[in-house]
Write an enzyme that holds these catalytic residues in place. Structure first.
Site, PDB file in Angstrom:
ATOM      1  N   LYS A  44     -26.592 -46.697  50.406  1.00 39.77           N
ATOM      2  CA  LYS A  44     -27.792 -46.564  49.735  1.00 39.77           C
ATOM      3  C   LYS A  44     -27.731 -45.716  48.657  1.00 39.77           C
ATOM      4  O   LYS A  44     -28.510 -45.602  47.658  1.00 39.77           O
ATOM      5  CB  LYS A  44     -28.860 -46.431  50.656  1.00 39.77           C
ATOM      6  N   GLY A  45     -26.750 -44.840  48.671  1.00 38.08           N
ATOM      7  CA  GLY A  45     -26.626 -43.484  47.679  1.00 38.08           C
ATOM      8  C   GLY A  45     -26.698 -43.891  46.134  1.00 38.08           C
ATOM      9  O   GLY A  45     -27.145 -43.015  45.678  1.00 38.08           O
ATOM     10  N   GLU A  99     -20.647 -45.278  42.710  1.00 39.42           N
ATOM     11  CA  GLU A  99     -20.778 -44.441  43.920  1.00 39.42           C
ATOM     12  C   GLU A  99     -21.584 -43.351  43.470  1.00 39.42           C
ATOM     13  O   GLU A  99     -21.547 -42.556  42.569  1.00 39.42           O
ATOM     14  CB  GLU A  99     -19.431 -44.264  44.546  1.00 39.42           C
ATOM     15  N   ASP A 100     -22.250 -42.801  44.625  1.00 32.98           N
ATOM     16  CA  ASP A 100     -22.904 -41.367  44.360  1.00 32.98           C
ATOM     17  C   ASP A 100     -22.249 -40.249  44.206  1.00 32.98           C
ATOM     18  O   ASP A 100     -22.304 -39.544  43.558  1.00 32.98           O
ATOM     19  CB  ASP A 100     -24.287 -41.353  45.303  1.00 32.98           C
ATOM     20  N   ASP A 103     -16.602 -37.141  48.175  1.00 31.46           N
ATOM     21  CA  ASP A 103     -16.577 -35.966  48.885  1.00 31.46           C
ATOM     22  C   ASP A 103     -15.280 -35.792  49.426  1.00 31.46           C
ATOM     23  O   ASP A 103     -14.246 -35.254  48.689  1.00 31.46           O
ATOM     24  CB  ASP A 103     -17.812 -36.202  49.974  1.00 31.46           C
ATOM     25  N   LYS A 131     -16.660 -33.698  44.582  1.00 30.21           N
ATOM     26  CA  LYS A 131     -16.566 -32.194  45.431  1.00 30.21           C
ATOM     27  C   LYS A 131     -15.119 -32.075  45.584  1.00 30.21           C
ATOM     28  O   LYS A 131     -14.654 -32.417  46.924  1.00 30.21           O
ATOM     29  CB  LYS A 131     -17.242 -32.445  46.648  1.00 30.21           C
ATOM     30  N   PHE A 152     -23.884 -29.000  50.067  1.00 32.19           N
ATOM     31  CA  PHE A 152     -24.375 -30.295  50.355  1.00 32.19           C
ATOM     32  C   PHE A 152     -25.543 -30.457  49.647  1.00 32.19           C
ATOM     33  O   PHE A 152     -26.273 -29.698  49.203  1.00 32.19           O
ATOM     34  CB  PHE A 152     -25.077 -30.066  51.980  1.00 32.19           C
ATOM     35  N   VAL A 153     -25.620 -31.665  48.786  1.00 29.22           N
ATOM     36  CA  VAL A 153     -26.785 -32.083  47.762  1.00 29.22           C
ATOM     37  C   VAL A 153     -27.627 -33.168  48.092  1.00 29.22           C
ATOM     38  O   VAL A 153     -27.120 -34.221  48.909  1.00 29.22           O
ATOM     39  CB  VAL A 153     -25.982 -32.619  46.501  1.00 29.22           C
ATOM     40  N   ASP A 159     -29.235 -38.543  50.180  1.00 28.92           N
ATOM     41  CA  ASP A 159     -30.041 -38.111  51.241  1.00 28.92           C
ATOM     42  C   ASP A 159     -29.757 -37.325  52.262  1.00 28.92           C
ATOM     43  O   ASP A 159     -28.362 -36.739  52.280  1.00 28.92           O
ATOM     44  CB  ASP A 159     -30.339 -39.379  52.187  1.00 28.92           C
TER      45      ASP A 159
HETATM   46  P1  IMP Z   1     -16.622 -39.237  51.773  1.00 26.51           P
HETATM   47  O1  IMP Z   1     -15.915 -40.466  52.491  1.00 26.51           O
HETATM   48  O2  IMP Z   1     -16.206 -38.055  52.511  1.00 26.51           O
HETATM   49  O3  IMP Z   1     -15.942 -38.900  50.270  1.00 26.51           O
HETATM   50  O4  IMP Z   1     -18.101 -39.418  51.674  1.00 26.51           O
HETATM   51  C1  IMP Z   1     -18.609 -40.163  51.007  1.00 26.51           C
HETATM   52  C2  IMP Z   1     -20.044 -40.523  51.540  1.00 26.51           C
HETATM   53  O5  IMP Z   1     -20.826 -39.320  52.091  1.00 26.51           O
HETATM   54  C3  IMP Z   1     -21.067 -40.724  49.969  1.00 26.51           C
HETATM   55  O6  IMP Z   1     -21.235 -41.659  49.610  1.00 26.51           O
HETATM   56  C4  IMP Z   1     -22.329 -40.009  50.427  1.00 26.51           C
HETATM   57  O7  IMP Z   1     -23.322 -41.141  50.942  1.00 26.51           O
HETATM   58  C5  IMP Z   1     -21.853 -39.102  51.731  1.00 26.51           C
HETATM   59  N1  IMP Z   1     -21.967 -37.776  51.186  1.00 26.51           N
HETATM   60  C6  IMP Z   1     -21.053 -36.859  51.044  1.00 26.51           C
HETATM   61  N2  IMP Z   1     -21.346 -35.700  50.419  1.00 26.51           N
HETATM   62  C7  IMP Z   1     -22.800 -35.724  50.495  1.00 26.51           C
HETATM   63  C8  IMP Z   1     -23.809 -34.721  50.093  1.00 26.51           C
HETATM   64  O8  IMP Z   1     -23.697 -33.669  49.735  1.00 26.51           O
HETATM   65  N3  IMP Z   1     -24.888 -35.253  50.135  1.00 26.51           N
HETATM   66  C9  IMP Z   1     -25.439 -36.387  50.582  1.00 26.51           C
HETATM   67  N4  IMP Z   1     -24.570 -37.314  50.782  1.00 26.51           N
HETATM   68  C10 IMP Z   1     -23.285 -37.030  51.053  1.00 26.51           C
END
Ligand code: IMP
Length: 184
Positions: A44-45, A99-100, A103, A131, A152-153, A159
């Site tokens: 949903k991000g 993508e939002d 991370d 990040k 964390f954002v 969300d």
């Molecule tokens: P990754 O697989 O660790 O890159 O994480 C990706 C997903 O984690 C993103 O699409 C977000 O939904 C969630 N996410 C990662 N960091 C944050 C944050 O700081 N705030 C909220 N959601 C996050």
């Protein structure tokens, strides 16, 4: 530990988002063929970012959505799965994933591999936030809104436990609250 809105402080303003979105819209419009472009929003991000971005792209683009889950609370669980998939095949198409946030990179690494085997003509990734301090898998980011520190954002689609997606700006967890959580 759980957080309230007052535990967050502004990080990226609505004005900064608007300006960067204008730039991204121009860049994507210049680079990609709008007749064959499928913009894929990762729910949903990416919902708010995607809605604002596509209104800066030519009207002939098409949109599709998918949903992945990989995240619980403020820490990534590391496992990714499709909650639901695209509605149309992407064979021969130019795909722009929206993508939002990237991370750890685990989610986008999974998605890029899962979509590549479907035979698109090209796949590019557009993420609002990155990040880099948290990278576990390097993923190729073609279009990036903002690089942010390891905080964390929330807001603008992102969300905390399902809430705060509808804030019109990005806010970050205040450092003293993050430290309290780390010590708890
Ligand atoms: P990754 O697989 O660790 O890159 O994480 C990706 C997903 O984690 C993103 O699409 C977000 O939904 C969630 N996410 C990662 N960091 C944050 C944050 O700081 N705030 C909220 N959601 C996050």
């Amino acid at each position: 530990m759980s957080y309230a809105l007052s535990d967050f402080e502004p990080l990226i303003t609505r004005e900064q988002l608007d300006k960067r979105l204008d730039e991204l819209g121009r860049e994507i419009t210049k680079d990609l063929d709008p007749e064959h472009l499928v913009v894929v929003g990762v729910l949903k991000g990416a919902l708010v970012f995607m809605a604002d971005l596509i209104r800066r792209l030519p009207p002939t683009i098409t949109c599709d959505f998918l949903r992945l889950s990989s995240y619980e609370g403020t820490e990534s669980s590391g496992t990714v799965r499709f909650d639901f998939d695209l509605t149309q095949p992407i064979k021969g198409k130019d795909v722009l994933i929206v993508e939002d946030i990237v991370d750890t990179g685990l989610t986008m690494d999974f998605l890029l591999k899962a979509l590549e085997v479907r035979g698109p003509r090209s796949i590019k990734l557009c993420t609002l936030l990155h990040k880099p301090a948290r990278t576990k898998r390097d993923v190729p980011i073609s279009y990036l809104g903002f690089t942010i520190p390891d905080r964390f954002v929330i807001g603008y689609g992102l969300d905390y436990e399902g809430q705060y997606r509808n804030l019109d700006h990005i806010a970050a967890l205040r450092p003293y609250r993050a430290n309290q959580a780390a010590e708890a």
